[in-house]
Scaffold this active site. Structure first.
Site, PDB file in Angstrom:
ATOM      1  CB  CYS A 128      12.203  48.525  -1.170  1.00  0.00           C
ATOM      2  SG  CYS A 128      12.632  47.225  -2.011  1.00  0.00           S
TER       3      CYS A 128
ATOM      4  CE1 TYR B   2      -8.249   6.639  -1.340  1.00  0.00           C
ATOM      5  CE2 TYR B   2      -6.418   7.807  -1.324  1.00  0.00           C
ATOM      6  CZ  TYR B   2      -7.354   7.431  -1.863  1.00  0.00           C
ATOM      7  OH  TYR B   2      -7.662   7.547  -3.232  1.00  0.00           O
TER       8      TYR B   2
ATOM      9  CB  CYS C 244      15.543  45.750   1.660  1.00  0.00           C
ATOM     10  SG  CYS C 244      15.358  47.408   0.901  1.00  0.00           S
TER      11      CYS C 244
ATOM     12  CB  CYS D 127      14.963  50.143  -3.417  1.00  0.00           C
ATOM     13  SG  CYS D 127      15.209  49.818  -1.791  1.00  0.00           S
TER      14      CYS D 127
ATOM     15  CB  CYS E  49      18.130  46.754  -1.255  1.00  0.00           C
ATOM     16  SG  CYS E  49      16.684  46.229  -2.143  1.00  0.00           S
TER      17      CYS E  49
ATOM     18  CG  ASP F 191       3.931  13.050   4.471  1.00  0.00           C
ATOM     19  OD1 ASP F 191       3.782  12.753   5.756  1.00  0.00           O
ATOM     20  OD2 ASP F 191       4.663  13.792   4.135  1.00  0.00           O
TER      21      ASP F 191
ATOM     22  CD  GLU G 216      -2.268  -1.275   2.958  1.00  0.00           C
ATOM     23  OE1 GLU G 216      -2.124  -0.293   3.653  1.00  0.00           O
ATOM     24  OE2 GLU G 216      -2.430  -2.433   3.418  1.00  0.00           O
TER      25      GLU G 216
ATOM     26  CE  LYS H 137       8.317   6.652   6.530  1.00  0.00           C
ATOM     27  NZ  LYS H 137       9.172   7.804   7.535  1.00  0.00           N
TER      28      LYS H 137
ATOM     29  CE  LYS I  24       4.357   5.164   7.178  1.00  0.00           C
ATOM     30  NZ  LYS I  24       4.195   6.696   7.662  1.00  0.00           N
TER      31      LYS I  24
END
Ligand code: 5U1
Length: 701
Positions: A439, A224, A433, A418, A415, A119, A115, A315, A117
């Site tokens: 910005c 399931y 920044c 800007c 940055c 998550d 089957e 796994k 597995k």
């Protein structure tokens, strides 16, 4: 047939139709009703049940979403413990597992149920005489939490079993968020300024633990089945695979990928087959499970601690691949966070071509010491952004003297968008920044926050429009919103549509009615912007998006100073004197208002007609609630939470956003959730709205 009997028959027919539709959709994977038809039947049934309360049935398809938040989850002791699985990562471990079973059972070629597995989150569903009576989380395996109300909202969990159901049937399985539902939820959350989910697993876990089932219902989960718990009043089939088939017949969904395999080669072939289709599955998996199929053989193998010796999870490795760094770039996020990332030679990871991977932050760069030209290992887990795991050091390019050809990478000090300084505060991992609203990279977020419901509350101005306004340079600061006209919005939308469809606007008939462009939506938007001109000081302070100035701090500032100019004039020291404002936040506020571009934005807002009542400082230091900390949660019917907070503060209370032992009392309105639960847990006094109103009336307010 009389009218009453005809109504009862129609109600029964609709219930059967809807239950069948669910069964065909979730169990047989063979839908017969379109979503719209399902909704039409559901609404018809709802109307009939509303008009005929005598026909009520708690297991009716209309009864999935309850309206009462549970406050907190009760404990459920599992009659049969919920087990965990031992893991295998290598093929050899699988071969050893099969050999051990063959040896101990004396069966050279035992069958295995194989089957995917999932998550998600393990749960247990209890059916008594075919009716769903309780659903619980796994918890520690012995005791879980009662999440029945939330599980009822999961459409693939049948409320009533089909056919001949046993007296007691506990079904174990996984609640998960399908990938498509996850993407859809996140798109919605981005559009509405809600927090996005990190991955489908977190989505499922967070959703199932919502104290208000109406919240769970908004985040579609699925289920399931894969095992049994307590069972009474039925003789089970002799194998697990046949049990899964029986569960399907009872209306419980079982993954279409389950199969039966024999021998280590058979199991490994299944592992590879599922691994190949992993990315195409509708749900996230982290491995496959092999279970000895015959129950008598399972019993012979027994258990070690909480894990069966007859099953194992195999796994999949995290999806990792090597590639070469072509350059290191930085991205300036919407909150100013400067995130380094690598541009790489394109590579396939888990079936997807990737060219970019994140380095997260400067600490991570220092830890990994990633340089241009390096060979790096990239990992992709689920739907998250690929990341650099490590550098393959012996592949680092060297110069003629044998020294690294490229220097260690340093984050830019300016940055790239800007030109403002990039700063990293002590104890912070993220560099930012300092350009703020100036910005462009931060403008979309700044505008989105500014327009949000709790800030200026500009209805209809979602992320999509804001992104387009910034992209087409129609809005540079939040103040520019107040200059937009209906024509501007229409032009913006036409441009955005052209870009999206690559279809010339004049060819797009759907957006044109009788030769005239439909503009009602734009008129509504301009009206919403106009309506937001009249506001409150605390909303403006919150809307400006000063870092760490949330609603509560904005309210504190507004009450303490009464008007905006004294806040603009306050230095860090003055701000520190404000009760509840600590040195870090005081520094942030002073820094924000010291920036000339932020002052310009405020002046422009005022010039564009944004106004709010101003007055003397309002906080009472000696009212009847002086020294008391109050938390407001849930919806009140007689006033908004803001108003209630203002009234309590005027009586000297400090209004806080979180419940702790120091909280004097919690005012809990409709649909109060986790804060109410926390108050109950800590034994903090809880007031309902009636008590609040009585108290305010006593105080003359
Ligand atoms: N597919 C599947 N996932 N899963 C998880 N079967 C399965 N079985 C489990 C677990 C924890 O436990 C069994 C030992 C009942």
């Amino acid at each position: 047939m009389g009218k009453a009997a005809a109504t009862a028959a129609r109600v029964e027919e609709l219930r059967r139709l809807l239950d069948d539709a669910n069964y065909r959709y979730y169990v047989l994977d063979d839908p017969t009703l379109a979503d719209a038809e399902y909704d039409t039947f559901l609404r018809e049934l709802e109307a009939l049940e509303r008009d005929h309360p005598e026909l009520a049935d708690p297991q009716s398809p209309t009864m999935r979403v309850g309206t009462t938040p549970s406050g907190k989850f009760a404990e459920v002791k599992h009659a049969v413990p919920m087990l965990s699985l031992a893991n295998a990562f290598e093929d050899e471990e699988v071969a050893e597992f099969v050999a051990r079973i063959a040896k101990e059972t004396g069966d050279a070629t035992p069958d295995f149920s194989v089957e995917p597995k999932l998550d998600g989150l393990a749960i247990s569903l209890r059916y008594e005489d075919g009716e769903f009576v309780r659903g619980a989380t796994r918890g520690d395996g012995a005791t879980g939490e009662d999440v029945t109300a939330n599980l009822r909202t999961v459409r693939s969990v049948p409320l009533r079993l089909r056919g001949k159901a046993p007296k007691v049937l506990e079904v174990r399985g996984e609640v998960y968020m399908p990938k498509a539902a996850f993407e859809k939820y996140n798109a919605w959350a981005r559009e509405h300024g809600e927090k996005t989910l990190a991955n489908p697993r977190n989505g499922a876990a967070g959703s199932l633990r919502q104290l208000d089932p109406r919240m769970t219902a908004q985040r579609p989960l699925a289920f399931y089945a894969y095992a049994l718990g307590e069972v009474e009043g039925v003789t089970l089939p002799p194998t697990h695979s046949r049990t899964l088939q029986w569960l399907r017949e009872l209306g419980l969904p079982v993954s279409a990928e389950v199969d039966v395999a024999t021998g280590a080669e058979g199991l490994l072939a299944y592992y590879r087959r599922i691994g190949e289709k992993r990315n195409a599955l509708a749900y996230d998996i982290d491995g496959v499970v092999y279970k000895l199929d015959r129950y008598d053989q399972q019993r012979a193998m027994g258990f070690v601690s909480r894990a069966p010796r007859w099953a194992i999870a195999h796994k999949y490795p995290a999806q990792e691949t090597p590639t070469v760094v072509e350059s290191i770039e930085v991205n300036v996020g919407r909150t100013g966070a400067v995130t380094p990332w690598v541009l790489m030679t394109p590579v396939q990871v888990g079936g997807v071509t990737v060219t970019r991977a994140t380095l997260h932050n400067a600490d991570q760069i220092a830890r990994l010491d990633v340089r241009v030209g390096d060979t790096v290992i990239i990992r992709r887990a689920g739907d998250v952004i690929p990341e650099v795991v490590r550098v393959v050091e012996d592949k680092r390019p060297l110069d003629a003297k044998g020294k690294p050809k490229f220097p260690a990478y340093q984050l830019p000090t300016e940055c790239p968008v800007c030109g403002s300084a990039v700063e990293r505060e002590e104890n912070e991992v993220v560099a930012r920044c300092t350009g703020g609203l100036f910005c462009p990279a931060q403008r979309v977020q700044a505008l989105f926050h500014f327009a949000s419901r709790r800030a200026m509350d500009i209805e209809g101005l979602g992320e999509r429009f804001i992104t387009a306004l910034v992209e087409f340079d129609m809005v540079r600061s939040v103040a520019d919103l107040y200059k937009l006209t209906v024509d501007d919005f229409v032009a913006m939308k036409q441009r955005a549509d052209e870009l999206a469809d690559a279809v010339p606007a004049h060819a797009d008939q759907s957006k044109v009615k009788s030769g005239k462009v439909a503009t009602k939506w734009a008129e509504n938007l301009v009206a919403a912007i106009d309506a937001s001109r009249t506001t409150t000081l605390e909303r403006v302070l919150y809307a400006l998006g000063v870092r760490d100035v949330g609603e509560s701090t904005a309210r504190t500032l507004a009450r303490h100073f009464g008007a905006l100019d004294p806040i603009l004039a306050a230095d860090e020291e003055t701000l520190r004197q404000v009760p509840d404002i600590g040195p870090v936040v005081a520094a942030r506020i002073a820094h924000f208002f010291a920036q000339p571009h932020n002052r310009e934005v405020i002046a422009a807002l005022r010039a564009n007609g944004v106004h709010w009542p101003e007055g003397a400082p309002q906080r009472s230091a000696d009212g009847p609630l002086a020294g008391q900390t109050v938390v407001l949660t849930g919806g009140l019917s007689s006033m908004s939470r803001d108003e209630a907070g203002a009234k309590l503060e005027a009586l000297g209370a400090k209004v806080s956003g979180s419940v702790s032992k120091k909280t004097s009392f919690v005012v809990a309105g409709e649909a109060a959730g986790s804060k109410l639960a926390k108050a109950q847990e800590l034994g903090v006094e809880v007031w309902d709205e009636a008590r609040l109103l009585a108290f305010l009336a006593e105080q003359g307010g």
